[in-house]
Each structure stands twice: as structure tokens, then as C-alpha cells.
Design a protein around this motif. Structure first.
Motif, mmCIF file in Angstrom:
data_model
loop_
_atom_site.group_PDB
_atom_site.id
_atom_site.type_symbol
_atom_site.label_atom_id
_atom_site.label_comp_id
_atom_site.label_asym_id
_atom_site.label_seq_id
_atom_site.Cartn_x
_atom_site.Cartn_y
_atom_site.Cartn_z
ATOM 1 N N GLN A 89 0.843 -1.172 -0.091
ATOM 2 C CA GLN A 89 0.100 0.007 -0.061
ATOM 3 C C GLN A 89 0.678 1.300 0.076
ATOM 4 O O GLN A 89 0.432 2.366 -0.386
ATOM 5 N N SER A 90 2.101 1.077 0.381
ATOM 6 C CA SER A 90 2.881 2.296 0.449
ATOM 7 C C SER A 90 4.306 1.964 -0.319
ATOM 8 O O SER A 90 5.214 2.914 -0.394
ATOM 9 N N ALA A 91 4.224 0.867 -1.156
ATOM 10 C CA ALA A 91 5.537 0.434 -1.910
ATOM 11 C C ALA A 91 5.609 1.684 -3.138
ATOM 12 O O ALA A 91 6.689 1.607 -3.524
ATOM 13 N N LEU A 92 4.649 2.378 -3.215
ATOM 14 C CA LEU A 92 4.940 3.404 -4.616
ATOM 15 C C LEU A 92 5.862 4.599 -4.122
ATOM 16 O O LEU A 92 6.063 5.357 -4.886
ATOM 17 N N VAL A 93 5.760 4.796 -2.612
ATOM 18 C CA VAL A 93 6.463 5.789 -2.159
ATOM 19 C C VAL A 93 7.994 5.834 -2.637
ATOM 20 O O VAL A 93 8.535 6.811 -3.200
ATOM 21 N N PRO A 94 8.720 4.737 -2.502
ATOM 22 C CA PRO A 94 9.976 4.780 -2.997
ATOM 23 C C PRO A 94 10.125 4.692 -4.661
ATOM 24 O O PRO A 94 11.162 5.512 -5.226
ATOM 25 N N VAL A 95 8.842 4.360 -5.118
ATOM 26 C CA VAL A 95 9.061 4.245 -6.737
ATOM 27 C C VAL A 95 8.739 5.763 -7.243
ATOM 28 O O VAL A 95 9.517 6.268 -8.008
ATOM 29 N N TYR A 96 7.851 6.453 -6.556
ATOM 30 C CA TYR A 96 7.855 7.861 -7.072
ATOM 31 C C TYR A 96 8.887 8.871 -6.678
ATOM 32 O O TYR A 96 9.228 9.518 -7.241
ATOM 33 N N TYR A 97 9.564 8.169 -5.488
ATOM 34 C CA TYR A 97 10.766 9.387 -5.013
ATOM 35 C C TYR A 97 11.726 9.119 -6.072
ATOM 36 O O TYR A 97 12.511 9.911 -6.515
ATOM 37 N N CYS A 98 12.014 7.871 -6.667
ATOM 38 C CA CYS A 98 12.904 7.407 -7.453
ATOM 39 C C CYS A 98 12.729 7.971 -8.911
ATOM 40 O O CYS A 98 13.683 8.588 -9.612
ATOM 41 N N LEU A 99 11.454 8.079 -9.411
ATOM 42 C CA LEU A 99 11.116 8.546 -10.526
ATOM 43 C C LEU A 99 10.992 10.039 -10.787
ATOM 44 O O LEU A 99 11.127 10.530 -11.738
ATOM 45 N N ASN A 100 10.316 10.695 -9.830
ATOM 46 C CA ASN A 100 9.770 12.150 -9.744
ATOM 47 C C ASN A 100 10.446 12.812 -9.006
ATOM 48 O O ASN A 100 10.260 14.231 -8.974
ATOM 49 N N TYR A 101 11.107 12.502 -7.664
ATOM 50 C CA TYR A 101 11.359 13.343 -6.681
ATOM 51 C C TYR A 101 12.848 13.496 -6.533
ATOM 52 O O TYR A 101 13.418 14.501 -5.714
#
Ligand code: ADP
Length: 478
Positions: A135-147
Motif C-alpha cells: 500500500q505504500s510501496a509506491l513511495v520509493p518508486v515515485y521518489y526514484c522517478l519523480n522526486y
């Protein structure tokens, strides 16, 4: 050190299982060690009025998710040195259940994106973000891709903790750009893909700085095909950053000396008062038993993970013995029906409670003699630790955290805090149940020694919280 702890459930505000307990207790233990901790969770409509009344609204922002631009209110509540942030969006979180909605992918993608967006708004720039489960696995993913390339965010480290690898956030390819707002290219290059589906947990394993799970045995098990649910190859490739840190429990909340749910409080020095809890629990459940009849408890999700197939196989054999069985749980229809039917067949021996009740759960932990948890796999398991803390001996299968936390009875030395068996075999379990019941009837001295050993074992977060801090530090050091 500043840590942001991201979880889709946090006790006591909202809890469906062990993740809620961990998110409710680990951050407090980190704060007690001098760390600055913030916790963030969705503001579900199921979070009770008693908590909402204590929260303050800070501000709101709009979160971009693919083509959507969604409102997000930020509320805060502070306790024991920890700031709890709640992200509000009624469209996503005013639902009858926490999980299991048709649009869970979108709900938790929104949550993950909102977590990253809110940080500059609240002025909290963490050194480490620890996220949990799909449920929060996309936090590191978005972090790597967009932040990670933006100056404000640069250098934040991400830790991804797996509480249960069975649930990975798997969805069809079509959600990737349309719902998650992630370029299709990341499907074709394999980053977001596993077995032809979008897989959020897989992507988090690949891009987080550290991957942890909740016991060291489970950390090894999930790198094998049987326990890995198809993610074992990814974990083996990333072996260098994978480790297991055993969960603790909130020893203040789960304390038989002070627990307000109990009929009578007791401690290791007044263990005889546990009998009063046993007596009243039996009465409450409409059962009768003399002192020699073992009372067996079960609390948990009624799913095959929890070993319900073994129970199904030998339930009649168990109930043919001179035992009482008190079951509390909800889950798969077939297992719920199995216990409901058993109640018809053995009305004097079993109490079937198909519901979620913290009150009854604690009464069972306190009032039973034996606690049955024969899981097929168990990342850590908290119920067996809670049982031991209440002087109830767990009977478990040797897997994951059950293996790491329960010391099996040794008839030669008298050592142990419970009972265990190794193979996923119903008759092996039945044999150990019978031996445990025999010991209960004929050797109360040995039984009591194990109760005391369990009750005096340190299940607090003290040690594990330090291991988390060391891990965060090693991530920061690179
Ligand atoms: P999991 O996280 O796999 O469900 P754990 O043993 O780690 O299992 O944690 C389960 C937690 O949820 C324990 O605190 C347990 O007491 C609680 N729990 C599970 N089912 C129920 C229920 N029906 N009523 C009350 N508490 C429950």
C-alpha cells in the motif's frame, strides 16, 4: 535523525492486523531513542470520533495522480513525542472497509504520492522514509522517478519493509500510466512488471535503499520459491540490501498487570489470578471446564496462511479430546463455516466468534492455557508473543517469526516458552497438541515454569528499534 514512517494502518487509530500494531508501536520506540519521528496514514472514515476530535487540521494541497488533480487535507495529532499525520480525501477513504475496494490501486497510489507532496508543506524533511507493504510501496518508486532530483528532496533514503509478501499490489498493465501516472516504458523494461502484471512490491524492492522484513527466518524464507510468491528471484538479486528485524509488541498496551479488558489483572507474581480470567472467559463463552481441561485459544485471520487447512483436517480429532476451543477471527467463508459447524457438532467444547474484537482478543490471550497458531507461513506474528506475555503457551509451526520467537519445550531440561512442530502436516500438529495437553494435565510445575519464562521474555521494541536505527544510519551513510 528524522524518520517518516508510512503505513496504511496505525493502531490505535485503525487496525486490521499486525501492520497496525507495528506502526503504532515502533515509531514510539524510535522516538524514545531520540529520533524525530512522524507517522503518516490515510484518514479513513472508519477512524473513530474519539481520535478525530483530537486531531488538528493544518492545511490542504492538491495532488497530481496521472490526469487527476485531487484534494488532500492534512491533519495532525501528537502523542509520546510522535507526530501522526492523517491524509484526508473522502472520495478515497470514506469507505466501509480499509482494503478490498475496487480501486485500491488508485487509493493507495494517491496516498503514496500525497505523502511525498505533503513533506515540504509541513516542513518535515526526513533523512529516511520507511514504508510498509504494497500500500505504500509506491513511495520509493515515485521518489526514484519523480522526486530524488529535486533539491528539497535530494538525498532522502528509502527503506521498504515487507510484512507479508503474499500481497504485492498486482494489477493489470492498463493501470500503469492511466492510474499510477508512471510511464509505460517502465513496464516494458521490467521495472514495474512481474509475471505480466504491474507489481508495486517488486518495484519497491528494486528501488528502495534497504529492504527489511519482520523476522530473520522470514528474510531467508522469502528468498526461496515456496515462500517468495514469485518475488524470490528479485530478492536474491537484491540480497545485499535485504535483512530481517523481528517485531516487538507494545508491552504497555499488552500488559496483563494493567490491561483494562481483563476480568482480573495479574502478573508473573500473581499468576493464580489468571485462573479468574479463565473462569470468566469460559462463562462468557458459555462453556464449562474443570481445572485439568486445557482451554485452547485462537485469534487471527481465518485464512490458509494461518494454518487453517491443518485445523480443518483434524478439527474433529481435536474436539474429541477433553479440551475447550475458543476461536476469534474473520476471514475466508469456508473456514468461518467450519467453526460454525463445529459449534453445532460440539456445542459444549467450542466457542466460535466470527468478529473483530480487541476486547475479546485480550480476554482470550489472558484466559486460555494454550494458543494455537500453526501457520503455513508467518512473517513475524504478534499473536504468539502477546499470548506468551499473558502466560498462555503458544503452539506453533516452526516458520518465520514463530520459529524466531517461540522456544519449544524441552522435556529433558524443562526449558521452553511453548510448543512447536516442523512439517506442514495435520497429524504432526495433532500429536503436539496431545503432548501439550498431557503436560498440562500431568506436570503443572513444568507448565508454570514455561509460563514464567514466556512472561519474563523481553518482547518490547527496545532491541529491534535500535537495529532499525542502525539500519537507517547505514542507509544514510550509503
Ligand atoms: P497478521 O498481521 O498476519 O494478521 P499478526 O499475528 O502479526 O497477524 O497480528 C494480528 C493482530 O491482529 C494481533 O494483534 C491480533 O490480536 C489481532 N487480531 C487478528 N484478528 C483479530 C480479531 N478477529 N479480533 C481482534 N483482534 C484480532
Amino acid at each position: 535523525m528524522k524518520v517518516l514512517y508510512v503505513a496504511s494502518e496505525v493502531a490505535p487509530f485503525i487496525k486490521t492486523g499486525g501492520l497496525g500494531d507495528v506502526a503504532g508501536s515502533l515509531p514510539k520506540a524510535l522516538a524514545a531513542k531520540g529520533c524525530e519521528v512522524a507517522v503518516v496514514c490515510p484518514l479513513y472514515s472508519k477512524i473513530g470520533r474519539e481520535w478525530r476530535d483530537k486531531m488538528y487540521y493544518i492545511k490542504s494541497l492538491y495532488v497530481q495522480l496521472a490526469w487527476r488533480n485531487q484534494y488532500c487535507g492534512i491533519f495532525v495529532y501528537e502523542d509520546a513525542g510522535v507526530k501522526y499525520y492523517f491524509l484526508d480525501n473522502e472520495y478515497y477513504f470514506a469507505r466501509n472497509q480499509v482494503y478490498g475496494e475496487y480501486d485500491d490501486a488508485e487509493r493507495f497510489a494517491f496516498f503514496s504520492r500525497a505523502v511525498l507532496e505533503m513533506l515540504p508543506e509541513i516542513g518535515f524533511r526526513p533523512d529516511v522514509i520507511n514504508c510498509n507493504d504494497w500500500q505504500s510501496a509506491l513511495v520509493p518508486v515515485y521518489y526514484c522517478l519523480n522526486y530524488n532530483y529535486r533539491p528539497w528532496y535530494e538525498g532522502i533514503k528509502t527503506v521498504f519493509t515487507i510484512h507479508n509478501i503474499q500481497f504485492q499490489g498486482q494489477y493489470g498493465r492498463e493501470i500503469l500510466s492511466y492510474v499510477l501516472g508512471i510511464d509505460d516504458y517502465h513496464f516494458d523494461n521490467g521495472f514495474m512488471q512481474q509475471d505480466g502484471d504491474v507489481n508495486m512490491m517488486k518495484a519497491a524492492i528494486v528501488c528502495a535503499d534497504r529492504v527489511t522484513t519482520v523476522s530473520s527466518t522470514y528474510a531467508g524464507e522469502i528468498q526461496t520459491p515456496f515462500y517468495g510468491f514469485h518475488l524470490d528471484p528479485v530478492l536474491r538479486w537484491n540480497q545485499g540490501k535485504v535483512s530481517g528485524i523481528v517485531n516487538g509488541i507494545d508491552v504497555d498496551a499488552y500488559n496483563p498487570e494493567t490491561d483494562p479488558h481483563l476480568f482480573k489483572n495479574y502478573s508473573v507474581n500473581t499468576l493464580d489470578d489468571k485462573k479468574e480470567n479463565r473462569k470468566q472467559l469460559l462463562a462468557m463463552c458459555g462453556l464449562q471446564a474443570d481445572d485439568e481441561t486445557p482451554v485452547i485459544g485462537m485469534v487471527g485471520r481465518l485464512t490458509s496462511q494461518k494454518g487453517l487447512d491443518l485445523i480443518q483436517c483434524v478439527l474433529n480429532d481435536i474436539l474429541e479430546q477433553d479440551v475447550r476451543l475458543i476461536v476469534l477471527g474473520t476471514g475466508d467463508y469456508a473456514y468461518e463455516q467450519m467453526f460454525i459447524n463445529a459449534k453445532w457438532q460440539y456445542p459444549d467444547k467450542i466457542s466460535t466468534n466470527i468478529m473483530f474484537s480487541n476486547d475479546l482478543a485480550n480476554k482470550i490471550y489472558a484466559g486460555c492455557d494454550l494458543f494455537l497458531m500453526p501457520s503455513l507461513f508467518e512473517p513475524c506474528g504478534l499473536a504468539q508473543m502477546i499470548a506468551m506475555r499473558y502466560g498462555t503457551l503458544p503452539l506453533v509451526r516452526e516458520t518465520g517469526g514463530l520459529k524466531d520467537t517461540v522456544i519449544p519445550y524441552n522435556q529433558f531440561t524443562g526449558e521452553g516458552t511453548g510448543f512447536s512442530f516442523s512439517n506442514y502436516n495435520a497429524h504432526e500438529m495433532l500429536h503436539v497438541i496431545k503432548s501439550a495437553c498431557f503436560l498440562f494435565r500431568h506436570n503443572q510445575e513444568a507448565w508454570r515454569a514455561m509460563q514464567i519464562a514466556g512472561m519474563t521474555t523481553d518482547f518490547s521494541w527496545d532491541h529491534s528499534a535500535q537495529v532499525y536505527l542502525d539500519l537507517y544510519q547505514s542507509a544514510i551513510n550509503g
